[in-house]
Design a protein around this motif. Sequence first.
Motif, short mmCIF file in Angstrom:
data_model
loop_
_atom_site.label_atom_id
_atom_site.label_comp_id
_atom_site.label_asym_id
_atom_site.label_seq_id
_atom_site.Cartn_x
_atom_site.Cartn_y
_atom_site.Cartn_z
N PRO A 25 50.14 34.38 46.39
CA PRO A 25 50.57 33.73 45.16
C PRO A 25 49.25 33.34 44.39
O PRO A 25 49.67 33.57 43.22
CB PRO A 25 50.29 32.04 45.81
N LEU A 26 48.65 34.12 45.07
CA LEU A 26 47.01 34.48 44.10
C LEU A 26 47.14 36.00 43.50
O LEU A 26 46.41 35.53 42.32
CB LEU A 26 45.98 34.57 45.16
N ALA A 27 48.01 36.44 44.07
CA ALA A 27 48.27 37.85 43.68
C ALA A 27 48.41 38.07 42.21
O ALA A 27 49.08 38.34 41.07
CB ALA A 27 48.97 39.28 43.76
N MET A 28 50.10 36.86 42.07
CA MET A 28 51.38 36.29 40.87
C MET A 28 50.42 36.02 40.38
O MET A 28 51.48 36.48 39.10
CB MET A 28 52.16 36.40 41.73
N TYR A 29 49.06 35.18 40.64
CA TYR A 29 48.81 34.63 39.55
C TYR A 29 47.89 35.32 38.34
O TYR A 29 48.11 34.99 37.67
CB TYR A 29 47.93 33.51 40.33
N PHE A 30 47.12 36.25 39.56
CA PHE A 30 46.47 37.41 38.54
C PHE A 30 47.44 38.19 37.67
O PHE A 30 47.06 39.02 36.44
CB PHE A 30 45.78 37.96 39.30
N GLN A 52 48.89 48.45 32.10
CA GLN A 52 48.16 49.43 32.78
C GLN A 52 48.56 49.76 34.17
O GLN A 52 47.83 48.29 35.26
CB GLN A 52 46.79 49.31 32.22
N ARG A 53 48.73 50.87 34.69
CA ARG A 53 48.35 50.80 36.16
C ARG A 53 47.64 49.82 37.47
O ARG A 53 47.05 49.43 37.83
CB ARG A 53 49.01 52.12 36.53
N THR A 54 46.00 50.66 36.08
CA THR A 54 44.73 49.99 37.06
C THR A 54 44.79 48.94 37.02
O THR A 54 44.02 47.90 37.62
CB THR A 54 44.08 51.09 36.19
N GLU A 55 45.71 47.66 35.95
CA GLU A 55 45.41 46.80 35.65
C GLU A 55 45.86 45.18 37.06
O GLU A 55 45.71 44.40 37.34
CB GLU A 55 45.36 46.22 34.36
N LEU A 56 47.15 46.65 36.93
CA LEU A 56 47.87 46.12 37.97
C LEU A 56 47.07 46.28 39.40
O LEU A 56 47.58 45.20 40.53
CB LEU A 56 49.48 46.23 38.25
N TYR A 57 46.68 47.30 39.43
CA TYR A 57 45.45 47.37 40.83
C TYR A 57 44.74 46.03 41.27
O TYR A 57 44.21 45.59 41.93
CB TYR A 57 45.41 48.09 41.03
N GLY A 58 44.59 45.99 39.88
CA GLY A 58 43.35 44.89 39.66
C GLY A 58 43.57 43.27 40.11
O GLY A 58 43.28 42.44 41.05
N ALA A 59 45.41 43.17 39.75
CA ALA A 59 45.72 41.74 39.80
C ALA A 59 46.25 41.95 41.48
O ALA A 59 46.32 41.12 42.03
CB ALA A 59 47.04 41.93 39.53
N LEU A 60 45.64 42.40 42.39
CA LEU A 60 46.49 42.86 43.69
C LEU A 60 44.96 43.06 44.68
O LEU A 60 44.88 42.74 46.15
CB LEU A 60 46.85 44.17 44.10
N TRP A 61 43.60 41.62 43.71
CA TRP A 61 42.96 42.36 45.13
C TRP A 61 43.21 41.38 45.90
O TRP A 61 42.28 41.50 47.38
CB TRP A 61 41.54 42.12 44.14
N PRO A 62 43.59 40.32 45.85
CA PRO A 62 43.47 39.08 47.63
C PRO A 62 44.25 39.75 48.48
O PRO A 62 44.47 38.97 49.69
CB PRO A 62 44.28 38.08 46.35
#
Length: 162
Positions: A25-30, A52-62
């Motif tokens: 859920p935290l990744a979905m929020y980002f 952007q692919r890098t922005e999506l990678y960044g959202a997956l940090w949790p």
Amino acid sequence: MLQDYVHKWWLPFAWITLSSVVGVPLAMYFEHGMTMLHGNALQLAYGSAWVQRTELYGALWPYLLNLAAFGWFFSHDGTTRWAAFWAGLVGFARIAAPVALITMSSVPIGAGQHYVDWHALRFVLWFQDFEMLILGVVVWGAFSRFAGSGAAAGAHGSYAEA
């Protein structure tokens, strides 16, 4: 007493499960905060939500929370160390699977920029999150079968040779 509790074999699996319950859920929020571009702006024929692919990678940090299961690898109990190994592998797969999905579905645009069609990928990515949660529970159940029978590993009469 707390030290005995921390070295329980099932804690790495509980960590994997709880970090999925919190991390997804935290990744979905980002992910909802990502900048989305229309396909026309990127000179693509379709799509209204390219990110952007890098922005999506960044959202997956949790998802990195899953790697903390390897921390139990330093336990004094051998069963807990093995549980940490298997739970850590599941945690690593929880990170590797979405990264592979994103990498395989990205489209290169211009000077090294890669974009992903978020509307097409999000359901696959979220379903994969659910699958990985189930994988962690299945590995937990399989490991509990072996960990629970470790104390009674002596030869049974039905298996003994005459």
